[in-house]
Write an enzyme that holds these catalytic residues in place. Structure first.
Site, PDB file in Angstrom:
ATOM      1  N   TYR A  38       0.823  -1.212  -0.058  1.00  0.00           N
ATOM      2  CA  TYR A  38       0.055  -0.090   0.163  1.00  0.00           C
ATOM      3  C   TYR A  38       0.859   1.188   0.121  1.00  0.00           C
ATOM      4  O   TYR A  38       2.219   1.394   0.137  1.00  0.00           O
ATOM      5  CB  TYR A  38      -1.060  -0.022   1.215  1.00  0.00           C
ATOM      6  CG  TYR A  38      -0.458   0.289   2.587  1.00  0.00           C
ATOM      7  CD1 TYR A  38       0.481  -0.648   3.286  1.00  0.00           C
ATOM      8  CD2 TYR A  38      -0.616   1.510   3.112  1.00  0.00           C
ATOM      9  CE1 TYR A  38       1.047  -0.195   4.386  1.00  0.00           C
ATOM     10  CE2 TYR A  38       0.027   1.875   4.215  1.00  0.00           C
ATOM     11  CZ  TYR A  38       0.879   1.194   4.833  1.00  0.00           C
ATOM     12  OH  TYR A  38       1.111   1.199   6.307  1.00  0.00           O
ATOM     13  N   LYS A 152       6.828  -1.700   1.945  1.00  0.00           N
ATOM     14  CA  LYS A 152       5.476  -1.326   2.579  1.00  0.00           C
ATOM     15  C   LYS A 152       4.040  -2.450   2.457  1.00  0.00           C
ATOM     16  O   LYS A 152       3.213  -1.945   1.729  1.00  0.00           O
ATOM     17  CB  LYS A 152       5.026   0.154   2.136  1.00  0.00           C
ATOM     18  CG  LYS A 152       4.256   0.999   2.920  1.00  0.00           C
ATOM     19  CD  LYS A 152       4.131   2.484   2.632  1.00  0.00           C
ATOM     20  CE  LYS A 152       2.899   3.180   3.332  1.00  0.00           C
ATOM     21  NZ  LYS A 152       3.104   3.186   4.835  1.00  0.00           N
ATOM     22  N   GLU A 184      11.246   2.516  14.751  1.00  0.00           N
ATOM     23  CA  GLU A 184      10.399   3.711  14.332  1.00  0.00           C
ATOM     24  C   GLU A 184       9.173   3.786  14.914  1.00  0.00           C
ATOM     25  O   GLU A 184       8.693   2.978  15.631  1.00  0.00           O
ATOM     26  CB  GLU A 184      10.375   3.525  12.686  1.00  0.00           C
ATOM     27  CG  GLU A 184       9.655   2.529  12.057  1.00  0.00           C
ATOM     28  CD  GLU A 184       9.597   2.015  10.727  1.00  0.00           C
ATOM     29  OE1 GLU A 184       9.626   3.086   9.981  1.00  0.00           O
ATOM     30  OE2 GLU A 184       9.651   0.956  10.409  1.00  0.00           O
ATOM     31  N   LEU A 209      11.043   1.291   7.371  1.00  0.00           N
ATOM     32  CA  LEU A 209      10.270   1.776   6.009  1.00  0.00           C
ATOM     33  C   LEU A 209      11.153   3.195   5.676  1.00  0.00           C
ATOM     34  O   LEU A 209      11.461   3.963   6.726  1.00  0.00           O
ATOM     35  CB  LEU A 209       9.055   2.296   6.197  1.00  0.00           C
ATOM     36  CG  LEU A 209       8.263   2.663   5.083  1.00  0.00           C
ATOM     37  CD1 LEU A 209       8.044   1.334   4.325  1.00  0.00           C
ATOM     38  CD2 LEU A 209       6.847   3.337   5.275  1.00  0.00           C
TER      39      LEU A 209
END
Ligand code: PDD
Length: 289
Positions: A38, A152, A184, A209
């Site tokens: 996505y 992702k 993160e 990411l």
């Protein structure tokens, strides 16, 4: 005015349709295996923010799991623009998802499946977000994710659980920790500012990411003579930091005023976080298309 969420026109498997008419078969591999990718692009003033790198990351993520990118960059952009137009979206986000396609439930499938594409708008105040004025709190918790976080993937269960834990704690985000270092946020990139005014964020690797907002914020910081250092930092270092903030396509730059039970920056958004948010919004206003 944007249309009400339940009257949205969405893009589903090749057509623009009212959301109530949009459906994906139960044998879709996205549903059965989270076998999909996505992207989320912010929309400000009806224009797409930082969109090309988002679409490039979509292409990379699809390639990394062996799904053919079904559309060119130009065709993706046309769909995004058409969604903005049909929903009169001024501010919010466009969500895109591509799955490997529909097939009997078996772990593997033929290589020539038609990928499933869906895309939709989400109206939301992003620029004038009151949380950016007050700052937000975050908690730290263990990073339970797989080892390819640079992709992702729609397999977001660890992030969903982290967000529930954050909500339970009454905070906005969860910072995930692995081997003694912050990786993160559940849906954002983590930054701290040290006593030496260095802006620290973890270097890119399979552990995180590659945030598009991270990239732009780092470029803006460097262009304005601010010092960015890419290195891992521990939760302990974050608790003692002068400032903390996170970045994402929907939060832009979000100042953090508390991590777990520790107040950061005297409970006020820090000057660098505020400056970077302003720089990012100025850049978005100039360059969004
Ligand atoms: N999340 N890290 C993770 C794990 C993320 O899910 C995101 C974005 C980011 C920030 O990336 P970017 O700046 O490219 O948005 C970092 C999106 C917004 C989401 O899941 O809704």
């Amino acid at each position: 005015m944007p249309v009400e969420p339940d009257s949205r026109i969405v893009y589903c498997r090749g057509r623009f349709v009212p959301i109530a008419e949009a459906a994906v078969p139960i044998m879709d591999r996205g549903f059965l295996f989270a076998d999909g990718i996505y992207e989320v692009t912010a929309v400000l003033g009806g224009r797409l923010v930082d969109n090309v790198p988002h679409l490039e990351r979509l292409d990379r993520s699809l390639g990394a799991i062996g799904i053919r990118n079904p559309l060119s960059l130009a065709s993706w952009t046309e769909i995004q623009r058409e969604l903005i137009r049909r929903n009169a979206l001024d501010e919010g986000a466009i969500y895109i998802e591509v799955t490997r396609g529909v097939h009997e439930r078996e772990f593997t499938c033929p290589p020539d499946l038609e990928p499933t594409i869906v895309a939709f708008t989400q109206a939301r105040a992003l620029g004038a977000n009151p949380l950016a004025e007050t700052g937000v709190a975050v908690i730290t918790l263990p990073d339970l994710r797989w080892k390819r976080r640079d992709i992702k993937s729609v397999a977001l269960l660890p992030q969903v659980l982290a967000k529930f834990a954050a909500r339970e704690a009454g905070v906005a985000e969860a910072w995930m920790v692995e081997d003694g270092f912050v990786t993160e946020g559940a849906s954002s990139t983590a930054f701290i500012v040290t006593e030496a005014d260095e802006i620290v964020t973890r270097p890119l690797s399979n552990a995180v990411l590659p945030g598009i907002t991270r990239r732009s914020v780092m470029r803006l910081a460097e262009a304005h003579g601010l010092r960015i250092v890419e290195r891992p930092f521990s939760p302990e270092e974050a608790l003692a930091a002068r400032e903390a903030f996170y970045t994402s396509a929907s939060a832009f730059v979000m100042p953090i005023i508390r991590i777990d039970d520790q107040m950061i920056g005297g409970g006020q958004p820090g000057p660098l976080a505020r400056a970077l948010r302003r720089l990012y919004l100025d850049m978005a206003a100039r360059e969004a298309v």
